[in-house]
Design a protein around this motif. Structure first.
Motif, PDB file in Angstrom:
ATOM      1  N   GLY A 109       0.890  -1.174  -0.166  1.00 50.78           N
ATOM      2  CA  GLY A 109      -0.009  -0.033   0.012  1.00 50.78           C
ATOM      3  C   GLY A 109       0.945   1.291  -0.134  1.00 50.78           C
ATOM      4  N   ALA A 110       1.941   1.236   0.845  1.00 53.21           N
ATOM      5  CA  ALA A 110       2.777   2.535   1.021  1.00 53.21           C
ATOM      6  C   ALA A 110       3.520   2.696  -0.478  1.00 53.21           C
ATOM      7  CB  ALA A 110       3.780   2.142   1.701  1.00 53.21           C
ATOM      8  N   LEU A 111       3.958   1.645  -1.073  1.00 58.78           N
ATOM      9  CA  LEU A 111       4.448   1.830  -2.651  1.00 58.78           C
ATOM     10  C   LEU A 111       3.469   2.074  -3.614  1.00 58.78           C
ATOM     11  CD1 LEU A 111       6.429  -1.576  -2.744  1.00 58.78           C
ATOM     12  CD2 LEU A 111       7.210   0.963  -2.436  1.00 58.78           C
ATOM     13  N   ASN A 112       2.077   1.951  -3.547  1.00 58.44           N
ATOM     14  CA  ASN A 112       1.055   2.749  -4.281  1.00 58.44           C
ATOM     15  C   ASN A 112       0.656   4.076  -3.902  1.00 58.44           C
ATOM     16  OD1 ASN A 112      -0.685   2.258  -6.475  1.00 58.44           O
ATOM     17  ND2 ASN A 112      -2.377   2.412  -4.854  1.00 58.44           N
ATOM     18  N   VAL A 113       1.034   4.314  -2.568  1.00 55.72           N
ATOM     19  CA  VAL A 113       0.790   5.817  -2.262  1.00 55.72           C
ATOM     20  C   VAL A 113       1.802   6.606  -2.770  1.00 55.72           C
ATOM     21  CG1 VAL A 113       0.829   7.431  -0.236  1.00 55.72           C
ATOM     22  CG2 VAL A 113      -0.670   5.150  -0.175  1.00 55.72           C
ATOM     23  N   GLN A 114       3.154   6.117  -2.542  1.00 59.15           N
ATOM     24  CA  GLN A 114       4.504   6.750  -3.095  1.00 59.15           C
ATOM     25  C   GLN A 114       4.146   7.050  -4.567  1.00 59.15           C
ATOM     26  OE1 GLN A 114       7.869   4.865  -1.476  1.00 59.15           O
ATOM     27  NE2 GLN A 114       8.962   5.663  -3.083  1.00 59.15           N
ATOM     28  N   ARG A 115       3.660   6.149  -5.349  1.00 62.22           N
ATOM     29  CA  ARG A 115       3.592   6.183  -6.784  1.00 62.22           C
ATOM     30  C   ARG A 115       2.625   7.305  -7.046  1.00 62.22           C
ATOM     31  NH1 ARG A 115       0.125   4.393 -10.180  1.00 62.22           N
ATOM     32  NH2 ARG A 115      -0.986   2.799  -8.585  1.00 62.22           N
ATOM     33  N   LEU A 116       1.481   7.289  -6.341  1.00 60.73           N
ATOM     34  CA  LEU A 116       0.433   8.296  -6.736  1.00 60.73           C
ATOM     35  C   LEU A 116       0.674   9.752  -6.269  1.00 60.73           C
ATOM     36  CD1 LEU A 116      -2.779   5.966  -5.253  1.00 60.73           C
ATOM     37  CD2 LEU A 116      -2.189   6.639  -7.781  1.00 60.73           C
ATOM     38  N   TYR A 117       1.393   9.866  -5.046  1.00 61.24           N
ATOM     39  CA  TYR A 117       1.490  11.143  -4.805  1.00 61.24           C
ATOM     40  C   TYR A 117       2.821  11.612  -5.315  1.00 61.24           C
ATOM     41  CZ  TYR A 117      -2.660  11.442  -2.230  1.00 61.24           C
ATOM     42  OH  TYR A 117      -3.978  11.522  -1.589  1.00 61.24           O
ATOM     43  N   ASN A 118       3.916  10.785  -5.721  1.00 57.82           N
ATOM     44  CA  ASN A 118       5.019  11.143  -6.128  1.00 57.82           C
ATOM     45  C   ASN A 118       6.146  11.953  -5.439  1.00 57.82           C
ATOM     46  OD1 ASN A 118       7.326  10.970  -7.882  1.00 57.82           O
ATOM     47  ND2 ASN A 118       6.145  12.030  -9.755  1.00 57.82           N
TER      48      ASN A 118
END
Length: 192
Positions: A109-118
């Motif tokens: 989930g953290a990797l996805n948040v990181q990708r979405l918010y850049n």
């Protein structure tokens, strides 16, 4: 004339269970008034002193499914027989109000948040000094069966393999030193 707030940025803290993530997060929340905890949603039942909308949003399986279908989660995951997720509306509301949402999420989930918010997110992985020390910390809690302890350790091994995918990694061998290191990472981020 209304003063326009500067949008905040998302702070993501990730760690295996027992690595000290919750303690570090709670201290950040006390020390920095502009950091706000992002309330997650879950399908599990509330514990004795938990309040809906404060500790979690307690959702039925049907409601959770509906929100997945509508794309309302930044991330969600199965964990210990229940589902947990971060509602994008909660994070966006905090960001738009000038706060720095603090997310306590699982690795994927953290990797996805990181990708979405850049560049609008900073991610910190809290590592235990060793798996043996992690086992000792989890055992001292007194809340684990041998089976659940082994599950947590197996999961921790998997999670630690992802540590280099985050912006920063902090080894929590000494809580005070780890907390100071996390503070030094986030302070420029929340004051720029």
């Amino acid at each position: 004339m209304n003063k326009k707030t500067t949008p905040g940025k998302v702070i993501v803290i990730v760690a295996p269970s027992g690595a000290g993530k919750t303690t570090i997060a709670q201290r950040l929340l006390k020390e920095y008034p502009k950091i706000e905890f992002s309330v997650s949603a879950t399908t599990r039942k509330p514990r004795k002193d938990e309040k809906d909308g404060e500790d979690y949003y307690f959702l039925s399986d049907e409601e959770f499914d509906r929100r997945i279908k509508n794309g309302e989660f930044l991330e969600w995951e199965h964990y210990s027989g229940n589902r947990y997720g971060t509602l994008q509306s909660e994070v966006d509301k905090l960001v738009e109000s000038g706060y720095f949402p603090l997310l306590d999420v699982e690795v994927k989930g953290a990797l996805n948040v990181q990708r979405l918010y850049n560049s609008g997110a900073i991610s910190i992985f809290i590592e235990p000094p060793s798996l043996e020390e992690l086992k000792n910390r989890l055992s001292k809690r007194g809340s684990e069966t041998e089976s659940s302890l082994q599950q947590r350790l197996k999961r921790a091994e998997m999670e630690i393999k992802y540590a280099d995918r985050f912006d920063y990694s902090v080894v929590n061998d000494d809580l005070e030193e780890a907390y100071t290191e996390v503070k030094n990472i986030i302070e420029p981020f929340i004051t720029d």
